[in-house]
Write an enzyme that holds these catalytic residues in place. Structure first.
Site, PDB file in Angstrom:
ATOM      1  N   ARG A  30       0.866  -1.399  -0.032  1.00 46.32           N
ATOM      2  CA  ARG A  30      -0.101   0.052  -0.113  1.00 46.32           C
ATOM      3  C   ARG A  30       0.825   1.207  -0.064  1.00 46.32           C
ATOM      4  O   ARG A  30       1.774   1.360   0.737  1.00 46.32           O
ATOM      5  CB  ARG A  30      -1.036   0.000   1.148  1.00 46.32           C
ATOM      6  CG  ARG A  30      -1.684  -1.235   1.123  1.00 46.32           C
ATOM      7  CD  ARG A  30      -3.338  -0.967   2.025  1.00 46.32           C
ATOM      8  NE  ARG A  30      -3.960  -2.148   2.061  1.00 46.32           N
ATOM      9  CZ  ARG A  30      -4.800  -2.533   1.099  1.00 46.32           C
ATOM     10  NH1 ARG A  30      -4.847  -1.936   0.056  1.00 46.32           N
ATOM     11  NH2 ARG A  30      -5.425  -3.857   1.057  1.00 46.32           N
ATOM     12  N   ASP A  31       0.548   2.139  -0.719  1.00 49.42           N
ATOM     13  CA  ASP A  31       1.120   3.491  -0.758  1.00 49.42           C
ATOM     14  C   ASP A  31       1.015   4.115   0.397  1.00 49.42           C
ATOM     15  O   ASP A  31      -0.154   4.280   1.228  1.00 49.42           O
ATOM     16  CB  ASP A  31       0.624   4.402  -1.874  1.00 49.42           C
ATOM     17  CG  ASP A  31       1.383   5.392  -2.271  1.00 49.42           C
ATOM     18  OD1 ASP A  31       2.066   5.523  -3.403  1.00 49.42           O
ATOM     19  OD2 ASP A  31       1.575   6.492  -1.503  1.00 49.42           O
ATOM     20  N   ILE A  32       2.140   4.905   1.009  1.00 51.33           N
ATOM     21  CA  ILE A  32       1.964   5.365   2.387  1.00 51.33           C
ATOM     22  C   ILE A  32       1.360   6.801   2.282  1.00 51.33           C
ATOM     23  O   ILE A  32       0.797   7.058   3.386  1.00 51.33           O
ATOM     24  CB  ILE A  32       3.645   5.837   2.541  1.00 51.33           C
ATOM     25  CG1 ILE A  32       3.745   5.967   4.077  1.00 51.33           C
ATOM     26  CG2 ILE A  32       4.073   7.088   1.656  1.00 51.33           C
ATOM     27  CD1 ILE A  32       5.207   6.122   4.311  1.00 51.33           C
ATOM     28  N   ASN A  87       4.542   6.458 -13.418  1.00 53.81           N
ATOM     29  CA  ASN A  87       5.164   8.012 -13.554  1.00 53.81           C
ATOM     30  C   ASN A  87       6.490   7.594 -14.025  1.00 53.81           C
ATOM     31  O   ASN A  87       7.310   6.916 -13.532  1.00 53.81           O
ATOM     32  CB  ASN A  87       5.217   8.568 -12.421  1.00 53.81           C
ATOM     33  CG  ASN A  87       3.705   9.193 -11.920  1.00 53.81           C
ATOM     34  OD1 ASN A  87       2.969   9.556 -12.885  1.00 53.81           O
ATOM     35  ND2 ASN A  87       3.223   9.239 -10.741  1.00 53.81           N
ATOM     36  N   GLU A  95       9.309  10.143  -8.395  1.00 57.68           N
ATOM     37  CA  GLU A  95       9.733  10.440  -7.134  1.00 57.68           C
ATOM     38  C   GLU A  95      10.795   9.318  -6.683  1.00 57.68           C
ATOM     39  O   GLU A  95      11.883   9.536  -6.158  1.00 57.68           O
ATOM     40  CB  GLU A  95       8.788  10.586  -6.117  1.00 57.68           C
ATOM     41  CG  GLU A  95       8.272  11.903  -6.230  1.00 57.68           C
ATOM     42  CD  GLU A  95       7.146  12.267  -5.230  1.00 57.68           C
ATOM     43  OE1 GLU A  95       6.921  11.474  -4.230  1.00 57.68           O
ATOM     44  OE2 GLU A  95       6.428  13.432  -5.055  1.00 57.68           O
ATOM     45  N   VAL A  96      10.467   8.115  -7.050  1.00 57.56           N
ATOM     46  CA  VAL A  96      11.211   6.819  -6.694  1.00 57.56           C
ATOM     47  C   VAL A  96      11.707   6.089  -7.980  1.00 57.56           C
ATOM     48  O   VAL A  96      10.636   5.724  -8.685  1.00 57.56           O
ATOM     49  CB  VAL A  96      10.434   5.920  -5.830  1.00 57.56           C
ATOM     50  CG1 VAL A  96      11.093   4.751  -5.194  1.00 57.56           C
ATOM     51  CG2 VAL A  96       9.861   6.633  -4.621  1.00 57.56           C
ATOM     52  N   HIS A 100       7.482   1.174 -10.590  1.00 64.75           N
ATOM     53  CA  HIS A 100       6.380   0.942  -9.770  1.00 64.75           C
ATOM     54  C   HIS A 100       5.074   1.189 -10.649  1.00 64.75           C
ATOM     55  O   HIS A 100       5.109   2.170 -11.067  1.00 64.75           O
ATOM     56  CB  HIS A 100       6.529   1.588  -8.314  1.00 64.75           C
ATOM     57  CG  HIS A 100       6.725   3.047  -8.607  1.00 64.75           C
ATOM     58  ND1 HIS A 100       7.874   3.537  -8.423  1.00 64.75           N
ATOM     59  CD2 HIS A 100       5.691   4.040  -8.177  1.00 64.75           C
ATOM     60  CE1 HIS A 100       7.807   4.923  -8.437  1.00 64.75           C
ATOM     61  NE2 HIS A 100       6.568   5.259  -8.272  1.00 64.75           N
ATOM     62  N   HIS A 102       1.204   1.948 -10.045  1.00 60.83           N
ATOM     63  CA  HIS A 102       0.468   2.487  -9.489  1.00 60.83           C
ATOM     64  C   HIS A 102      -0.891   1.824  -9.620  1.00 60.83           C
ATOM     65  O   HIS A 102      -1.433   2.006 -10.765  1.00 60.83           O
ATOM     66  CB  HIS A 102      -0.099   4.043  -9.174  1.00 60.83           C
ATOM     67  CG  HIS A 102       1.431   4.987  -8.972  1.00 60.83           C
ATOM     68  ND1 HIS A 102       1.399   5.566  -7.524  1.00 60.83           N
ATOM     69  CD2 HIS A 102       2.338   5.322  -9.672  1.00 60.83           C
ATOM     70  CE1 HIS A 102       2.481   6.147  -7.474  1.00 60.83           C
ATOM     71  NE2 HIS A 102       3.139   6.083  -8.890  1.00 60.83           N
TER      72      HIS A 102
HETATM   73  P1  5GP Z   1       6.203   8.245  -7.939  1.00 59.22           P
HETATM   74  O1  5GP Z   1       5.741   9.621  -7.682  1.00 59.22           O
HETATM   75  O2  5GP Z   1       7.771   7.936  -8.148  1.00 59.22           O
HETATM   76  O3  5GP Z   1       5.452   7.870  -9.157  1.00 59.22           O
HETATM   77  O4  5GP Z   1       5.541   7.539  -6.681  1.00 59.22           O
HETATM   78  C1  5GP Z   1       6.050   7.158  -5.343  1.00 59.22           C
HETATM   79  C2  5GP Z   1       5.121   6.918  -4.400  1.00 59.22           C
HETATM   80  O5  5GP Z   1       5.690   6.227  -3.468  1.00 59.22           O
HETATM   81  C3  5GP Z   1       4.351   7.862  -3.978  1.00 59.22           C
HETATM   82  O6  5GP Z   1       2.794   7.555  -4.364  1.00 59.22           O
HETATM   83  C4  5GP Z   1       4.644   7.949  -2.635  1.00 59.22           C
HETATM   84  O7  5GP Z   1       3.378   8.192  -1.588  1.00 59.22           O
HETATM   85  C5  5GP Z   1       5.017   6.605  -2.224  1.00 59.22           C
HETATM   86  N1  5GP Z   1       5.992   6.219  -1.364  1.00 59.22           N
HETATM   87  C6  5GP Z   1       7.025   6.987  -1.113  1.00 59.22           C
HETATM   88  N2  5GP Z   1       7.792   6.485   0.166  1.00 59.22           N
HETATM   89  C7  5GP Z   1       7.116   5.544   0.516  1.00 59.22           C
HETATM   90  C8  5GP Z   1       7.206   4.506   1.540  1.00 59.22           C
HETATM   91  O8  5GP Z   1       8.131   4.583   2.233  1.00 59.22           O
HETATM   92  N3  5GP Z   1       6.494   3.374   1.664  1.00 59.22           N
HETATM   93  C9  5GP Z   1       5.457   3.455   0.789  1.00 59.22           C
HETATM   94  N4  5GP Z   1       4.535   2.147   1.095  1.00 59.22           N
HETATM   95  N5  5GP Z   1       5.149   4.380  -0.080  1.00 59.22           N
HETATM   96  C10 5GP Z   1       5.944   5.197  -0.357  1.00 59.22           C
END
Ligand code: 5GP
Ligand code: ZN
Length: 116
Positions: A30-32, A87, A95-96, A100, A102
């Site tokens: 689950r997303d945080i 993304n 961001e990561v 991944h 979503h």
């Molecule tokens: P991006 O913006 O890279 O597509 O999405 C990164 C996602 O990772 C975001 O929706 C963010 O809320 C989620 N996220 C960031 N850090 C953590 C974490 O430590 N644990 C979890 N479960 N989700 C995270």
């Protein structure tokens, strides 16, 4: 494993998460900071920075897609519908940099993009 990568650390069990689905090659949690009633992230256990790198390994890409569909089934999203997105890069606000999917659903998701 990339020791600097947040999601590699999740795969390694170094950061606690709520895991909802796991295979030999993928993990889903689950997303945080959920953006919908259901918001699950599906990742390959191997580090690929983005979907372009993942697509160069068709078996790994297929595993992530299959796991995303399995999560949608397990979360009860298939009847009403859901969204799967990757993304990628700065315009998309990635961001990561561990690829991944979503998986979003559980309520009407509104327009596909905020800019239109
Ligand atoms: P991006 O913006 O890279 O597509 O999405 C990164 C996602 O990772 C975001 O929706 C963010 O809320 C989620 N996220 C960031 N850090 C953590 C974490 O430590 N644990 C979890 N479960 N989700 C995270
Ligand atoms: Zn990683």
């Amino acid at each position: 494993m990339d020791t600097e990568c947040l999601f590699c650390r999740i795969v390694a069990g170094e950061i606690p998460t709520t895991v909802v689905h796991e295979t030999d090659t993928t993990i889903a949690f689950r997303d945080i900071d959920p953006k919908a009633a259901v918001h699950v992230l599906v990742i390959p256990k191997t580090h690929y920075p983005d979907i372009v790198a993942l697509a160069a390994d068709p078996a790994a890409a297929a595993d992530v897609l299959a796991a995303s569909a399995a999560v949608a089934e397990a979360e009860g999203l298939t009847a009403d519908g859901f969204r799967v997105l990757f993304n990628t890069g700065p315009y998309a606000g990635q961001e990561v940099f561990h690829v991944h999917a979503h998986v979003l659903g559980g309520e009407p998701l509104g327009p596909m993009l905020a800019i239109r």
